[in-house]
Design a protein around this motif. Structure first.
Motif, PDB file in Angstrom:
ATOM      1  N   ALA A  65     -19.848  35.669  21.169  1.00  0.00           N
ATOM      2  CA  ALA A  65     -19.351  35.365  22.514  1.00  0.00           C
ATOM      3  C   ALA A  65     -20.242  35.909  23.621  1.00  0.00           C
ATOM      4  O   ALA A  65     -19.745  36.309  24.672  1.00  0.00           O
ATOM      5  CB  ALA A  65     -17.942  35.923  22.653  1.00  0.00           C
ATOM      6  N   SER A  66     -21.555  35.890  23.425  1.00  0.00           N
ATOM      7  CA  SER A  66     -22.436  36.488  24.437  1.00  0.00           C
ATOM      8  C   SER A  66     -22.362  35.747  25.773  1.00  0.00           C
ATOM      9  O   SER A  66     -22.346  36.373  26.838  1.00  0.00           O
ATOM     10  CB  SER A  66     -23.883  36.531  23.936  1.00  0.00           C
ATOM     11  OG  SER A  66     -24.368  35.229  23.706  1.00  0.00           O
ATOM     12  N   ASP A  67     -22.309  34.406  25.744  1.00  0.00           N
ATOM     13  CA  ASP A  67     -22.243  33.648  27.006  1.00  0.00           C
ATOM     14  C   ASP A  67     -20.955  33.962  27.769  1.00  0.00           C
ATOM     15  O   ASP A  67     -20.972  34.144  28.995  1.00  0.00           O
ATOM     16  CB  ASP A  67     -22.328  32.148  26.724  1.00  0.00           C
ATOM     17  CG  ASP A  67     -23.682  31.758  26.142  1.00  0.00           C
ATOM     18  OD1 ASP A  67     -24.674  32.466  26.431  1.00  0.00           O
ATOM     19  OD2 ASP A  67     -23.720  30.747  25.404  1.00  0.00           O
ATOM     20  N   GLN A  68     -19.848  34.041  27.054  1.00  0.00           N
ATOM     21  CA  GLN A  68     -18.570  34.340  27.708  1.00  0.00           C
ATOM     22  C   GLN A  68     -18.549  35.771  28.245  1.00  0.00           C
ATOM     23  O   GLN A  68     -17.994  36.021  29.319  1.00  0.00           O
ATOM     24  CB  GLN A  68     -17.402  34.127  26.744  1.00  0.00           C
ATOM     25  CG  GLN A  68     -17.144  32.684  26.373  1.00  0.00           C
ATOM     26  CD  GLN A  68     -18.014  32.215  25.210  1.00  0.00           C
ATOM     27  OE1 GLN A  68     -18.813  32.972  24.672  1.00  0.00           O
ATOM     28  NE2 GLN A  68     -17.858  30.959  24.838  1.00  0.00           N
ATOM     29  N   ILE A  69     -19.117  36.712  27.512  1.00  0.00           N
ATOM     30  CA  ILE A  69     -19.144  38.112  27.960  1.00  0.00           C
ATOM     31  C   ILE A  69     -19.970  38.242  29.236  1.00  0.00           C
ATOM     32  O   ILE A  69     -19.566  38.912  30.190  1.00  0.00           O
ATOM     33  CB  ILE A  69     -19.685  39.034  26.845  1.00  0.00           C
ATOM     34  CG1 ILE A  69     -18.706  39.075  25.677  1.00  0.00           C
ATOM     35  CG2 ILE A  69     -19.933  40.445  27.369  1.00  0.00           C
ATOM     36  CD1 ILE A  69     -19.223  39.787  24.447  1.00  0.00           C
ATOM     37  N   PHE A  73     -18.576  39.305  32.992  1.00  0.00           N
ATOM     38  CA  PHE A  73     -19.194  40.397  33.739  1.00  0.00           C
ATOM     39  C   PHE A  73     -19.668  39.925  35.115  1.00  0.00           C
ATOM     40  O   PHE A  73     -19.446  40.600  36.116  1.00  0.00           O
ATOM     41  CB  PHE A  73     -20.371  40.979  32.944  1.00  0.00           C
ATOM     42  CG  PHE A  73     -21.057  42.100  33.649  1.00  0.00           C
ATOM     43  CD1 PHE A  73     -20.479  43.353  33.724  1.00  0.00           C
ATOM     44  CD2 PHE A  73     -22.283  41.902  34.260  1.00  0.00           C
ATOM     45  CE1 PHE A  73     -21.102  44.382  34.387  1.00  0.00           C
ATOM     46  CE2 PHE A  73     -22.923  42.928  34.927  1.00  0.00           C
ATOM     47  CZ  PHE A  73     -22.333  44.175  34.989  1.00  0.00           C
ATOM     48  N   GLU A  74     -20.334  38.750  35.158  1.00  0.00           N
ATOM     49  CA  GLU A  74     -20.823  38.238  36.445  1.00  0.00           C
ATOM     50  C   GLU A  74     -19.670  37.923  37.388  1.00  0.00           C
ATOM     51  O   GLU A  74     -19.757  38.199  38.591  1.00  0.00           O
ATOM     52  CB  GLU A  74     -21.696  37.012  36.212  1.00  0.00           C
ATOM     53  CG  GLU A  74     -23.039  37.352  35.602  1.00  0.00           C
ATOM     54  CD  GLU A  74     -23.858  36.130  35.253  1.00  0.00           C
ATOM     55  OE1 GLU A  74     -23.337  34.987  35.362  1.00  0.00           O
ATOM     56  OE2 GLU A  74     -25.023  36.309  34.868  1.00  0.00           O
ATOM     57  N   ASN A  75     -18.577  37.352  36.870  1.00  0.00           N
ATOM     58  CA  ASN A  75     -17.401  37.074  37.711  1.00  0.00           C
ATOM     59  C   ASN A  75     -16.769  38.353  38.223  1.00  0.00           C
ATOM     60  O   ASN A  75     -16.286  38.413  39.356  1.00  0.00           O
ATOM     61  CB  ASN A  75     -16.374  36.262  36.938  1.00  0.00           C
ATOM     62  CG  ASN A  75     -16.811  34.833  36.737  1.00  0.00           C
ATOM     63  OD1 ASN A  75     -17.654  34.316  37.465  1.00  0.00           O
ATOM     64  ND2 ASN A  75     -16.255  34.195  35.715  1.00  0.00           N
ATOM     65  N   ALA A  76     -16.763  39.394  37.407  1.00  0.00           N
ATOM     66  CA  ALA A  76     -16.164  40.666  37.825  1.00  0.00           C
ATOM     67  C   ALA A  76     -17.021  41.365  38.873  1.00  0.00           C
ATOM     68  O   ALA A  76     -16.509  42.014  39.782  1.00  0.00           O
ATOM     69  CB  ALA A  76     -15.983  41.584  36.619  1.00  0.00           C
TER      70      ALA A  76
END
Length: 84
Positions: A65-69, A73-76
């Protein structure tokens, strides 16, 4: 009137405050807390196994799940990095 002085007897120090025995002798724990930690000295392989298993779980999750992680992080961080 006669005043008698009483002699103060030296009270032995509690076991926890007595000096440790000379090197080479068996060190006995003085209190339950010390005996608790003294019993865990040989558990290094267990801690190594826990550390390696945790690292393996992180690597497995990152691979799946690297893309989702990265997106989470970027959204947060987006509200904090808007001014940069």
């Amino acid at each position: 009137m006669t005043v008698h002085r009483t002699t103060l007897h030296r009270i032995p120090a509690p076991a926890a405050r007595r000096p440790l025995p000379v090197a080479g002798r068996h060190l006995r724990p003085a209190d339950p807390l010390r005996s608790r930690f003294a019993s865990d000295r040989g558990d290094v392989p267990g801690w190594v196994m826990i550390t390696l298993m945790t690292a393996a779980i992180v690597v497995a999750l990152w691979a799946v799940a690297s893309d989702q992680i990265v997106a989470v992080f970027e959204n947060a961080m987006a509200p904090f990095l808007q001014g940069l």
